[in-house]
Structures are given as structure tokens and as C-alpha cells.
Design an enzyme around this catalytic site. Structure first.
Site, PDB file in Angstrom:
ATOM      1  N   ASP A  15     -87.091  83.781  -7.750  1.00 40.85           N
ATOM      2  CA  ASP A  15     -88.238  83.543  -8.632  1.00 40.85           C
ATOM      3  C   ASP A  15     -89.495  84.249  -8.140  1.00 40.85           C
ATOM      4  O   ASP A  15     -90.162  84.980  -8.900  1.00 40.85           O
ATOM      5  CB  ASP A  15     -88.504  82.041  -8.768  1.00 40.85           C
ATOM      6  CG  ASP A  15     -87.331  81.313  -9.402  1.00 40.85           C
ATOM      7  OD1 ASP A  15     -86.502  81.984 -10.040  1.00 40.85           O
ATOM      8  OD2 ASP A  15     -87.253  80.083  -9.259  1.00 40.85           O
ATOM      9  N   ARG A  95     -93.962  70.395   0.480  1.00 36.81           N
ATOM     10  CA  ARG A  95     -94.832  71.062  -0.492  1.00 36.81           C
ATOM     11  C   ARG A  95     -96.331  70.867  -0.201  1.00 36.81           C
ATOM     12  O   ARG A  95     -97.099  71.831  -0.298  1.00 36.81           O
ATOM     13  CB  ARG A  95     -94.502  70.585  -1.907  1.00 36.81           C
ATOM     14  CG  ARG A  95     -93.095  70.978  -2.360  1.00 36.81           C
ATOM     15  CD  ARG A  95     -92.827  72.448  -2.140  1.00 36.81           C
ATOM     16  NE  ARG A  95     -91.524  72.863  -2.600  1.00 36.81           N
ATOM     17  CZ  ARG A  95     -90.663  73.566  -1.889  1.00 36.81           C
ATOM     18  NH1 ARG A  95     -90.968  73.902  -0.634  1.00 36.81           N
ATOM     19  NH2 ARG A  95     -89.503  73.947  -2.383  1.00 36.81           N
ATOM     20  N   ASP A 124     -91.427  70.113  -8.067  1.00 36.61           N
ATOM     21  CA  ASP A 124     -92.290  70.913  -7.202  1.00 36.61           C
ATOM     22  C   ASP A 124     -93.565  71.373  -7.890  1.00 36.61           C
ATOM     23  O   ASP A 124     -94.615  71.516  -7.257  1.00 36.61           O
ATOM     24  CB  ASP A 124     -91.534  72.121  -6.652  1.00 36.61           C
ATOM     25  CG  ASP A 124     -90.655  71.763  -5.471  1.00 36.61           C
ATOM     26  OD1 ASP A 124     -90.834  70.660  -4.914  1.00 36.61           O
ATOM     27  OD2 ASP A 124     -89.785  72.577  -5.095  1.00 36.61           O
ATOM     28  N   SER A 176     -79.273  76.763  -6.363  1.00 38.86           N
ATOM     29  CA  SER A 176     -80.690  76.705  -6.036  1.00 38.86           C
ATOM     30  C   SER A 176     -80.829  75.913  -4.746  1.00 38.86           C
ATOM     31  O   SER A 176     -80.456  74.731  -4.689  1.00 38.86           O
ATOM     32  CB  SER A 176     -81.464  76.012  -7.173  1.00 38.86           C
ATOM     33  OG  SER A 176     -82.826  75.886  -6.824  1.00 38.86           O
TER      34      SER A 176
END
Length: 406
Positions: A15, A95, A124, A176
Site C-alpha cells: 500500500d 499505532r 488502523d 496482510s
């Protein structure tokens, strides 16, 4: 005229590799990549060259491992926070530490925006954006997955191939994954059907499948000071080294596999497989020490708080007054959680093998079946039971009185 700058949360994965080109094409921004190293290992190798070849003007590779373990993992561990009883929050608390650094570099570089590669279906996006809003409310946020025409990972690969962008995946392996020092998660492909058993031999990266682990058990001891682990098998270790060592030990004995159908914040259920070998050992050891050192009421209330803490972390609400207040409460409870715990690891399971603490609330002279009249007289229990059971007795008397009325 100097171009406006955007800071991109860059992992080098599929990505974020294509987002560099997309930002330049659609916004004309000068793209500054930031990779927060929270323990991805070899995934950061060659990242600088790859980012620059993909069109970035600059890249920061920031070692956040110590801050991540000390300021995010350990507070969550001390709270005993596990989301929905299984998930040890490996992606969730990584995160905010990354987003915090994105904000710091955006301010340093004078960037007008921060961009992330999280999808519009996942958690996320919330975790990144809530942290940015809490720390830099004036900065614009760009989330390409909510804007562009790319609809799948296959589309993203086609986009990259059409522009000659180097990517680390193929259409044959589209799991993923998210990896850091605490865990690795796996989602997608055959895992999207909860009826499918994970193909552990091909899937796992940190952990040996339990059926292939040694036939003899492994004993490990962990020392804690005020709820934080400080040593493994008598060897004092810094936070990062300690987690890495337990990951190695736990992985060899199949510890820490979790197959979860979890409730995402955005309203859907998702299926994932998580490997958290060292973290699973630490949680088990910490709980054993708390059983020894915390009183009944504190343990009971803390277990309720742990659920809320896990939800706050999962939902991206790290930088909130409530999370900070709960952490303050937890820190008070940990003042006496000091001692050593021994565990037996065997084919994916953890069995307590003893615990000691200078603050232990266990008193053998009281708990023993032997004579302990000075501290506990058996006859005292009769009055206690009479008072404790008085409401039951009164209700039974009332029910008997009205029995004939029915």
C-alpha cells in the site's frame, strides 16, 4: 515555488509503496516518508533506497522500539488488558507511538498533511487519525484507501506494475501481515473463511507449530519490579532485549498462537491469526504474581478496568484522559507486584511452576490446615456465616410464611 510537503507513514509494503506515486500524481506534494521501527526486523532492510526509487524526496527510519516497549507495551501489560479475551493488542498499541513520531516529523519539516495507508474497513485508520487529532489538530489527514479507485490488493499490484514500482508481494501471497517486536498478525486469503484451519506450516513466522515443538518442557523464570519485567532466567535485560529473548523462547515451544474472530471498531467481524510468543509468557507470569500480591477487591476491580483499557487501546484512544487515568490507577496497584515467577512451557501451553514475592499476601500459617488459633480460629467462622447468610435466611422465612397463599 517550493512544493508543499506531506509526511507518509511508510512501511515499504504494497500500500505505502504505491501511495508515494499516487500522492505526487494527485496532489503534487513533496513526499517525506517516515518508517517507525517498532521491531519489524529485516522488513526495514533496503527501505531507504526503495522509498527514494519510488519517488520520495526523503525518508526517516526512526528506532521506536524502546519507547514502544517501555511506554506502550508495559503499561498495557500491567493493566492485564487483552481485547475480547484473546488479542494482546500488538497492532493496536504500536499505532500511537508511530503516529506520535509522524506528528513530530511533520512539525519539524513544516508539512501540511500526514498520510497513512490504512484501509477504510480497518481499525488502523482510527488509531492513526485519533492520535494525530490529539497531538496536532491543525494538520490535514489523507487516507488514500477512502479516496482512490483501487478496490483490492490485486488492483494495487496492477497499479504498481503499470508504473514500475517495486513491491514486496505477489498475487500468490496476499496475506496482510503486521509485524513488530510484540507480535505478528495474519489476515486475508484462506483465513477470511472462519471454517478454514490456518495452514500453520506455511503461515507462521515467529512460532513453531505446537505439534512440532520439543518433547521435553522448558522452564523459564521472570523477575518483575512494580509490575514491569526486568530479568529472564536471572539475567537482567533492557525492555527490548527482554521481549526479544522471550519471543525466541516462546516461539520454539509453540507459545502464543491465537486464532480470533474479533469485533472491529468499524462494526464488522474479522478473522485473524496472531503470534505473540513473548507477550503471552509475560501476561501469564504477570497474572501469577498479581494473584500472590493483590488483595481480592483490587484484583476484582482491576479485572473490570482491564476490559475497558483493552477497548480504549483497540479503539485508538491512547491519548485520552480516561486511558491516562486508568494507567495511573494501574500504577498504584503495581507498587507491590514485585517478585519472581517460574513457568513451564510445553507444546503451546503454559503451566505455573511457582512464584515468590517479598510482598506476598499468602500467609502459610493462616492458610495451613494445621493449628493457627493465634491468627485464625475455626470457631470464628460460625458468626461470620450467620451474618453473611442472614439475607438468605430472612428471605427463606418470608417465603415459608407466604407458602400457603400460592
Amino acid at each position: 515555488m517550493e512544493k508543499e510537503k506531506v509526511v507518509l507513514a511508510y512501511s515499504g509494503g504494497l500500500d505505502t509503496s504505491i501511495i508515494i506515486s499516487w500522492l505526487k500524481e494527485n496532489y503534487g506534494y513533496d513526499v517525506i516518508c517516515v518508517c517507525g521501527d517498532v521491531g519489524q526486523g529485516k522488513e526495514t532492510d533496503g527501505l531507504e533506497e526503495r522509498a527514494l526509487r519510488s519517488g520520495a524526496s526523503k525518508i526517516y527510519i526512526e528506532d521506536l522500539r524502546e519507547e514502544y516497549v517501555k511506554d506502550f507495551i508495559f503499561p498495557t501489560l500491567k493493566a492485564d488488558a487483552v481485547y475480547e479475551g484473546k488479542y494482546m493488542l500488538g497492532t493496536s498499541h504500536a499505532r500511537p507511538v508511530i503516529a506520535k513520531r509522524l506528528v513530530e516529523i511533520a512539525e519539524k519539516e513544516g508539512a501540511v498533511a500526514i498520510c497513512h495507508g490504512a484501509t477504510g474497513k480497518g481499525n488502523d485508520q482510527v488509531r492513526f487519525e485519533l492520535t494525530i487529532k490529539a497531538l496536532a489538530p491543525h494538520v490535514k489527514i489523507i487516507a488514500p484507501w477512502r479516496i482512490w479507485d483501487i478496490k483490492s490488493r490485486e488492483d494495487a499490484i496492477d497499479y504498481a506494475n503499470a508504473r514500475g514500482i517495486e513491491i514486496p508481494v505477489t498475487k500468490a501471497d496476499l496475506y496482510s501481515r503486521d509485524r513488530n517486536i510484540w507480535h505478528i498478525s495474519h489476515e486475508g486469503m484462506d483465513l477470511e473463511d472462519p471454517a478454514n484451519m490456518p495452514q500453520y506450516d506455511n503461515l507462521l513466522k515467529l512460532t513453531v507449530p505446537p505439534m512440532k515443538t520439543p518433547d521435553e518442557p522448558k522452564y523459564v523464570t521472570i523477575d518483575f519490579v512494580k509490575g514491569e519485567p526486568v530479568a529472564v532466567d536471572g539475567e537482567k535485560l533492557a525492555p527490548v532485549a527482554l521481549v526479544e529473548k522471550l519471543n525466541k523462547i516462546g516461539g520454539e515451544y509453540g507459545i502464543g498462537l491465537a486464532d480470533i474472530v474479533e469485533d472491529r471498531l468499524v462494526g464488522m467481524k474479522s478473522r485473524g491469526v496472531y503470534e505473540t510468543p513473548g507477550g503471552t509468557i509475560l501476561y501469564a507470569a504477570h497474572r501469577e504474581l498479581e494473584y500472590l500480591c493483590l488483595d481480592r477487591q483490587t484484583q476484582s476491580f482491576k479485572s473490570q478496568v482491564a476490559i475497558k483499557f483493552s477497548e480504549l487501546v483497540y479503539d485508538g484512544l491512547w491519548y485520552t484522559p480516561l486511558r491516562e487515568a486508568i494507567s495511573a490507577f494501574v500504577d498504584v496497584t503495581q507498587e507491590t507486584v514485585t517478585g519472581q515467577v517460574k513457568l513451564m512451557l510445553y507444546k503451546g501451553s503454559i503451566t505455573p511452576a511457582g512464584a515468590t514475592s517479598p510482598y506476598s499476601l499468602y500467609n502459610e500459617s493462616i492458610a495451613s490446615f494445621g493449628d493457627s488459633k493465634e491468627l485464625y480460629n475455626h470457631k470464628d467462622s460460625a458468626g461470620f456465616i450467620n451474618l453473611f447468610g442472614l439475607p438468605l435466611k430472612v428471605r427463606a422465612m418470608m417465603m415459608a410464611q407466604h407458602k400457603d397463599e400460592k
